[in-house]
Write a protein that holds these residues in place. Sequence first.
Motif, short mmCIF file in Angstrom:
data_model
loop_
_atom_site.label_atom_id
_atom_site.label_comp_id
_atom_site.label_asym_id
_atom_site.label_seq_id
_atom_site.Cartn_x
_atom_site.Cartn_y
_atom_site.Cartn_z
N THR A 9 0.92 -1.06 0.04
CA THR A 9 0.23 0.03 -0.15
C THR A 9 1.04 1.38 0.14
O THR A 9 1.80 1.33 0.85
CB THR A 9 -0.91 0.03 1.34
N THR A 10 0.61 2.12 -0.86
CA THR A 10 1.45 3.24 -1.15
C THR A 10 0.55 4.34 -0.56
O THR A 10 -0.60 4.26 -0.37
CB THR A 10 1.71 3.64 -2.36
N HIS A 11 1.29 5.64 0.03
CA HIS A 11 0.47 6.78 0.48
C HIS A 11 1.07 7.92 -0.14
O HIS A 11 2.03 8.10 -0.76
CB HIS A 11 1.00 6.74 1.96
N ARG A 12 0.18 8.96 0.02
CA ARG A 12 0.41 10.26 -0.58
C ARG A 12 0.26 11.39 0.55
O ARG A 12 -0.17 11.24 1.48
CB ARG A 12 -0.39 10.67 -1.76
N GLU A 53 -2.36 10.37 3.37
CA GLU A 53 -3.63 9.35 3.26
C GLU A 53 -3.22 8.24 2.45
O GLU A 53 -2.26 8.47 1.34
CB GLU A 53 -4.82 10.03 2.34
N PRO A 54 -3.69 7.12 2.09
CA PRO A 54 -3.43 5.86 1.38
C PRO A 54 -3.84 6.11 -0.09
O PRO A 54 -5.05 6.85 -0.19
CB PRO A 54 -4.12 4.67 2.00
N GLU A 55 -3.24 5.72 -1.09
CA GLU A 55 -3.47 5.75 -2.34
C GLU A 55 -4.23 4.66 -2.73
O GLU A 55 -4.12 3.57 -2.49
CB GLU A 55 -2.36 5.79 -3.34
N ASP A 56 -5.13 4.97 -3.48
CA ASP A 56 -6.22 3.96 -3.98
C ASP A 56 -5.82 3.42 -5.44
O ASP A 56 -5.71 4.33 -6.30
CB ASP A 56 -7.74 4.59 -3.93
N PRO A 57 -5.36 2.19 -5.43
CA PRO A 57 -4.55 1.75 -6.63
C PRO A 57 -5.80 1.71 -7.86
O PRO A 57 -5.54 1.65 -9.03
CB PRO A 57 -4.26 0.36 -6.32
N ARG A 58 -7.16 1.72 -7.86
CA ARG A 58 -8.14 1.68 -8.47
C ARG A 58 -8.28 3.20 -9.26
O ARG A 58 -8.92 3.19 -10.32
CB ARG A 58 -9.35 1.27 -7.89
#
Length: 73
Positions: A9-12, A53-58
């Motif tokens: 999980t990546t974040h921004r 915040e977490p990035e949404d891969p979708r």
Amino acid sequence: MDGEQRTGTTHRVMRQDDNGNRFLLARGLDRAGAEALAAEFEARGHKQLYWVEPEDPRVSEDPQAAEGPAGPG
């Protein structure tokens, strides 16, 4: 399992200015790196709001997608 705890999980890091405008500062970071960067910006003393915040891969990578739908075409 919590979505943020999943491996990969990546974040921004985001910023909001005094006028309510929101900006992406960095993306593709792990949570610890994103929080460290947000803390670094906050330590500079600017009157801005920074958060992670977490990035949404979708979500599309297309910058136009962030502006919302273009409407019927």
